[in-house]
Design an enzyme around this catalytic site. Sequence first.
Site, PDB file in Angstrom:
ATOM      1  N   ALA A   1       1.144  -1.357  -0.103  1.00  0.00           N
ATOM      2  CA  ALA A   1       0.090  -0.056   0.290  1.00  0.00           C
ATOM      3  C   ALA A   1       0.865   1.000   0.208  1.00  0.00           C
ATOM      4  CB  ALA A   1      -1.198   0.393   1.273  1.00  0.00           C
TER       5      ALA A   1
ATOM      6  N   VAL B   1       2.898   3.713  -4.923  1.00  0.00           N
ATOM      7  CA  VAL B   1       2.024   3.314  -6.318  1.00  0.00           C
ATOM      8  C   VAL B   1       0.973   2.655  -5.809  1.00  0.00           C
ATOM      9  CG1 VAL B   1       2.667   1.148  -7.761  1.00  0.00           C
ATOM     10  CG2 VAL B   1       4.225   2.590  -7.484  1.00  0.00           C
ATOM     11  N   GLY B   2       0.850   1.616  -5.214  1.00  0.00           N
ATOM     12  CA  GLY B   2      -0.363   0.611  -4.434  1.00  0.00           C
ATOM     13  C   GLY B   2      -1.656   1.567  -4.826  1.00  0.00           C
TER      14      GLY B   2
ATOM     15  N   PRO C   1      13.887  -2.394  -3.730  1.00  0.00           N
ATOM     16  CA  PRO C   1      15.601  -1.295  -3.113  1.00  0.00           C
ATOM     17  C   PRO C   1      16.337  -1.797  -4.026  1.00  0.00           C
ATOM     18  CG  PRO C   1      14.879  -1.777  -0.885  1.00  0.00           C
ATOM     19  CD  PRO C   1      14.141  -2.609  -2.469  1.00  0.00           C
TER      20      PRO C   1
ATOM     21  N   THR D   1       8.616  -2.465  -9.899  1.00  0.00           N
ATOM     22  CA  THR D   1       9.794  -2.584 -11.264  1.00  0.00           C
ATOM     23  C   THR D   1      10.733  -3.348 -10.785  1.00  0.00           C
ATOM     24  OG1 THR D   1       9.524   0.021 -11.496  1.00  0.00           O
ATOM     25  CG2 THR D   1      11.572  -0.610 -12.237  1.00  0.00           C
TER      26      THR D   1
ATOM     27  N   GLU E   1       4.900   0.261 -13.535  1.00  0.00           N
ATOM     28  CA  GLU E   1       3.684   1.428 -13.543  1.00  0.00           C
ATOM     29  C   GLU E   1       5.054   2.888 -14.024  1.00  0.00           C
ATOM     30  OE1 GLU E   1       0.572   2.223 -12.376  1.00  0.00           O
ATOM     31  OE2 GLU E   1       1.426   3.948 -13.463  1.00  0.00           O
TER      32      GLU E   1
ATOM     33  N   ALA F   1      15.792   4.764 -17.225  1.00  0.00           N
ATOM     34  CA  ALA F   1      16.776   5.071 -17.868  1.00  0.00           C
ATOM     35  C   ALA F   1      16.858   6.101 -18.847  1.00  0.00           C
ATOM     36  CB  ALA F   1      17.476   3.972 -18.774  1.00  0.00           C
TER      37      ALA F   1
ATOM     38  N   CYS G   1      13.170   5.753  -8.075  1.00  0.00           N
ATOM     39  CA  CYS G   1      13.540   5.383  -8.452  1.00  0.00           C
ATOM     40  C   CYS G   1      14.073   5.429  -9.410  1.00  0.00           C
ATOM     41  CB  CYS G   1      11.918   4.974  -9.523  1.00  0.00           C
ATOM     42  SG  CYS G   1      11.029   4.231  -8.498  1.00  0.00           S
TER      43      CYS G   1
ATOM     44  N   ARG H   1      16.753  25.059  -8.974  1.00  0.00           N
ATOM     45  CA  ARG H   1      16.176  25.064  -9.999  1.00  0.00           C
ATOM     46  C   ARG H   1      15.020  25.803 -11.544  1.00  0.00           C
ATOM     47  NH1 ARG H   1      14.454  19.240  -9.526  1.00  0.00           N
ATOM     48  NH2 ARG H   1      14.653  18.756  -7.484  1.00  0.00           N
TER      49      ARG H   1
HETATM   50  P1  NAD Z   1       6.889   1.884  -1.207  1.00  0.00           P
HETATM   51  O1  NAD Z   1       8.091   1.660  -0.417  1.00  0.00           O
HETATM   52  O2  NAD Z   1       5.847   3.279  -0.810  1.00  0.00           O
HETATM   53  O3  NAD Z   1       5.627   0.979  -0.596  1.00  0.00           O
HETATM   54  C1  NAD Z   1       5.722  -0.763  -0.775  1.00  0.00           C
HETATM   55  C2  NAD Z   1       5.038  -1.263   0.309  1.00  0.00           C
HETATM   56  O4  NAD Z   1       4.922  -2.389   0.794  1.00  0.00           O
HETATM   57  C3  NAD Z   1       5.740  -0.522   1.594  1.00  0.00           C
HETATM   58  O5  NAD Z   1       3.981  -0.136   2.420  1.00  0.00           O
HETATM   59  C4  NAD Z   1       5.417  -1.893   2.650  1.00  0.00           C
HETATM   60  O6  NAD Z   1       4.921  -1.887   4.051  1.00  0.00           O
HETATM   61  C5  NAD Z   1       4.742  -2.956   1.649  1.00  0.00           C
HETATM   62  N1  NAD Z   1       5.501  -4.090   1.720  1.00  0.00           N
HETATM   63  C6  NAD Z   1       6.137  -5.066   1.074  1.00  0.00           C
HETATM   64  N2  NAD Z   1       6.714  -6.145   1.498  1.00  0.00           N
HETATM   65  C7  NAD Z   1       5.647  -6.472   1.372  1.00  0.00           C
HETATM   66  C8  NAD Z   1       4.176  -7.726   1.736  1.00  0.00           C
HETATM   67  N3  NAD Z   1       5.249  -9.620   1.497  1.00  0.00           N
HETATM   68  N4  NAD Z   1       3.541  -7.428   1.862  1.00  0.00           N
HETATM   69  C9  NAD Z   1       2.659  -6.818   2.214  1.00  0.00           C
HETATM   70  N5  NAD Z   1       2.885  -5.356   2.062  1.00  0.00           N
HETATM   71  C10 NAD Z   1       4.599  -5.662   1.422  1.00  0.00           C
HETATM   72  O7  NAD Z   1       7.436   1.727  -2.379  1.00  0.00           O
HETATM   73  P2  NAD Z   1       6.824   2.322  -3.833  1.00  0.00           P
HETATM   74  O8  NAD Z   1       6.701   3.829  -4.433  1.00  0.00           O
HETATM   75  O9  NAD Z   1       4.413   1.612  -4.046  1.00  0.00           O
HETATM   76  O10 NAD Z   1       7.213   1.570  -4.742  1.00  0.00           O
HETATM   77  C11 NAD Z   1       6.941   0.128  -5.541  1.00  0.00           C
HETATM   78  C12 NAD Z   1       7.262  -0.509  -6.707  1.00  0.00           C
HETATM   79  O11 NAD Z   1       6.617   0.054  -7.412  1.00  0.00           O
HETATM   80  C13 NAD Z   1       8.598  -0.703  -6.721  1.00  0.00           C
HETATM   81  O12 NAD Z   1       9.363  -1.784  -7.363  1.00  0.00           O
HETATM   82  C14 NAD Z   1       9.323   0.957  -7.491  1.00  0.00           C
HETATM   83  O13 NAD Z   1      10.000   0.621  -8.393  1.00  0.00           O
HETATM   84  C15 NAD Z   1       7.612   0.532  -8.312  1.00  0.00           C
HETATM   85  N6  NAD Z   1       7.841   2.509  -8.994  1.00  0.00           N
HETATM   86  C16 NAD Z   1       7.396   3.402  -8.428  1.00  0.00           C
HETATM   87  C17 NAD Z   1       6.646   4.628  -9.114  1.00  0.00           C
HETATM   88  C18 NAD Z   1       6.371   5.931  -7.696  1.00  0.00           C
HETATM   89  O14 NAD Z   1       6.350   6.418  -8.377  1.00  0.00           O
HETATM   90  N7  NAD Z   1       7.531   5.547  -6.446  1.00  0.00           N
HETATM   91  C19 NAD Z   1       6.246   4.550  -9.354  1.00  0.00           C
HETATM   92  C20 NAD Z   1       6.460   3.233 -10.419  1.00  0.00           C
HETATM   93  C21 NAD Z   1       7.495   2.525 -10.255  1.00  0.00           C
HETATM   94  C1  UGA Z   2       9.848   9.174 -12.632  1.00  0.00           C
HETATM   95  C2  UGA Z   2       9.182   8.558 -13.768  1.00  0.00           C
HETATM   96  O1  UGA Z   2       9.005   9.754 -14.857  1.00  0.00           O
HETATM   97  C3  UGA Z   2       8.161   8.008 -13.840  1.00  0.00           C
HETATM   98  O2  UGA Z   2       7.443   7.713 -15.235  1.00  0.00           O
HETATM   99  C4  UGA Z   2       8.461   6.129 -13.456  1.00  0.00           C
HETATM  100  O3  UGA Z   2       7.480   6.069 -13.169  1.00  0.00           O
HETATM  101  C5  UGA Z   2       8.776   6.675 -12.206  1.00  0.00           C
HETATM  102  O4  UGA Z   2       9.700   7.150 -11.826  1.00  0.00           O
HETATM  103  C6  UGA Z   2       9.152   5.504 -11.483  1.00  0.00           C
HETATM  104  O5  UGA Z   2       9.440   4.381 -11.630  1.00  0.00           O
HETATM  105  O6  UGA Z   2       9.279   5.512  -9.734  1.00  0.00           O
HETATM  106  P1  UGA Z   2       9.098  10.321 -11.013  1.00  0.00           P
HETATM  107  O7  UGA Z   2      11.129   9.711 -10.274  1.00  0.00           O
HETATM  108  O8  UGA Z   2       7.857  10.181  -9.777  1.00  0.00           O
HETATM  109  O9  UGA Z   2       9.079   9.187 -11.294  1.00  0.00           O
HETATM  110  O10 UGA Z   2       9.435  11.483 -11.284  1.00  0.00           O
HETATM  111  P2  UGA Z   2       9.686  12.589 -11.748  1.00  0.00           P
HETATM  112  O11 UGA Z   2       9.156  13.420 -12.597  1.00  0.00           O
HETATM  113  O12 UGA Z   2      10.373  12.273 -12.666  1.00  0.00           O
HETATM  114  O13 UGA Z   2      11.011  13.145 -11.624  1.00  0.00           O
HETATM  115  C7  UGA Z   2      12.353  12.457 -10.763  1.00  0.00           C
HETATM  116  C8  UGA Z   2      13.557  13.431 -11.125  1.00  0.00           C
HETATM  117  O14 UGA Z   2      14.001  14.914 -12.478  1.00  0.00           O
HETATM  118  C9  UGA Z   2      13.137  14.155 -10.033  1.00  0.00           C
HETATM  119  O15 UGA Z   2      14.450  14.713  -8.996  1.00  0.00           O
HETATM  120  C10 UGA Z   2      12.874  15.779 -10.775  1.00  0.00           C
HETATM  121  O16 UGA Z   2      13.128  17.097 -10.014  1.00  0.00           O
HETATM  122  C11 UGA Z   2      13.823  16.197 -11.660  1.00  0.00           C
HETATM  123  N1  UGA Z   2      13.136  16.493 -13.197  1.00  0.00           N
HETATM  124  C12 UGA Z   2      13.161  16.053 -13.934  1.00  0.00           C
HETATM  125  C13 UGA Z   2      14.752  17.250 -13.513  1.00  0.00           C
HETATM  126  O17 UGA Z   2      15.496  17.600 -13.093  1.00  0.00           O
HETATM  127  N2  UGA Z   2      14.388  18.106 -14.388  1.00  0.00           N
HETATM  128  C14 UGA Z   2      13.643  17.618 -15.276  1.00  0.00           C
HETATM  129  O18 UGA Z   2      13.322  18.342 -16.626  1.00  0.00           O
HETATM  130  C15 UGA Z   2      12.495  16.533 -14.869  1.00  0.00           C
END
Ligand code: NAD
Ligand code: UGA
Length: 463
Positions: free
Chosen positions: A9, A12-13, A89, A128, A158, A222, A273, A430
């Site tokens: 939760a 992303v969740g 992570p 991811t 996602e 990337a 990420c 910025r």
């Molecule tokens: P997060 O740390 O915010 O949330 C992950 C949650 O999973 C935590 O609350 C944790 O307690 C829970 N968890 C871990 N193991 C568990 C288990 N066995 N059972 C139940 N709950 C469990 O992480 P996030 O930012 O939501 O990212 C999740 C994934 O999505 C990562 O792989 C990340 O790379 C990917 N992702 C993140 C973003 C983003 O913007 N944060 C965007 C796209 C993809």
């Molecule tokens: C990024 C990607 O944009 C998402 O598509 C992806 O799902 C996500 O990672 C993930 O896998 O977690 P996020 O990290 O939430 O999303 O935010 P971004 O808008 O990508 O910004 C990332 C960092 O780059 C920030 O620190 C932002 O300030 C910086 N940034 C962004 C710059 O310095 N310059 C830019 O032109 C854009």
Amino acid sequence: MANILCIGAGHVGGPTMAVIAKNCPQHRVVVVDVDAARVAAWQSDRLPIYEPGLDEIIHCTRGKNLFFSTEINRHIAEADIIFVSVNTPTKSFGQGAGKAADLQYWELAARQILENATTPKIVVEKSTVPVRTAEAMECILNSESGNGLHFDVVSNPEFMAEGTAIRDLEEPDRVLIGGPETPSGQKAVQAIVDIHARWVPRERIITTNLWSGELSKLAANAFLAQRISSINAISALCERTEADVNEVAHAVGLDGRIGPRFLRASVGFGGSCFKKDILNLVYLCEYYGLYEVATYWEQVVAMNEYQQQRFVSNMVYAMFNTVAHKRIALFGAAFKANTSDTRESPALVVCRALLDERADVVITDPYALENARFDLGEMAGQVTFEPDPYAAARDAHAIAILTEWSHFVDLDYAAIYESMVKPAFIFDGRNLLDRARLHEIGFNVYAIGKPPLTHFATTAPIR
Ligand code: NAD
Ligand code: UGA
């Protein structure tokens, strides 16, 4: 009607399931987590994350067809489709430490599914993960020790960004679903397509094989980070040559083949990420013996670290080579605007470096101070956390703009200037503020990728 479960939760969740629940009222969506405090926050009026539009969507779905719970085992048993959105992570120990993805939470979730399932299920990789993770998952889920049930594993990475998560989820550029080419794999892919087709135009839902699905996510992050490192590399050259990085980015971005987005020079990219996913890509390349490819991508992270370190060096150099015991106000702690998230935030990198220089650091941020305090750990004791930017800047020698919060633009900088120690400095990490106006007020202004505007002669530092 399907019972949809999401394990994890987090950032992303929570939002992804809220958007599914809103757009698919016929389905029942449950989000579970091991972290009871987080689940309680999702059930309360104070959600665990700040995200524009999230409150409204939770308000209209929670308790109707969206539920948060800690009863993981029970909900696994009831689910038809299980999204796994646990954290992945960077591994901090053993083989691949510092680069590889730590898949222990993912594997734990898979084993928990196996132990509690009484009916066949579709398991969706939302986290991811390294390419070919689904192979390992399928192997665990359909292992001999299992209960004879069949599990289909599909990849549905996602792409939402924090700060715009709800908009990104409601109107995604694309939804990607990768699955095995077996009949049951394709049926599973179709089930996930059908969920998204409720609100996403069909041409934006693309299907691929499993490995392309997994790898596309790492590649997309990337490529995005690479653009930021590219413009940041150019920003360093701009500062030495009186070119203006905004003008260069604009001119470059007008080329239709390049495009204007993600070319904002900054103090560096942060967030949970980009760095971890690129390092994971680097690790995978090394694992497959592709050392040149690994070195190529590693440089994106190296450039980002250089940019953050360069920003601090410029501050110290500009302030007569010492910031010891000088009050420095950091405007922004979040890794970007419109989020409370401070994971890998460049603001905290700058904060730590200034503390090492023995500066008196004060941080102001509208939503992220609590997370900043947590992430700074032991160092938090040396920092003042101040929600009011005017109070933060009072008696400061310098302000550093580290997050592009729009409310920093509208502050009364003339009044702020009056309250500061002179000469007063602003370091804009910025390119958020009007530097000519600040200079007119009396500030010495240093902005990323622009020549400094000072009230005394400066020479570029030679490093
Ligand atoms: P997060 O740390 O915010 O949330 C992950 C949650 O999973 C935590 O609350 C944790 O307690 C829970 N968890 C871990 N193991 C568990 C288990 N066995 N059972 C139940 N709950 C469990 O992480 P996030 O930012 O939501 O990212 C999740 C994934 O999505 C990562 O792989 C990340 O790379 C990917 N992702 C993140 C973003 C983003 O913007 N944060 C965007 C796209 C993809
Ligand atoms: C990024 C990607 O944009 C998402 O598509 C992806 O799902 C996500 O990672 C993930 O896998 O977690 P996020 O990290 O939430 O999303 O935010 P971004 O808008 O990508 O910004 C990332 C960092 O780059 C920030 O620190 C932002 O300030 C910086 N940034 C962004 C710059 O310095 N310059 C830019 O032109 C854009």
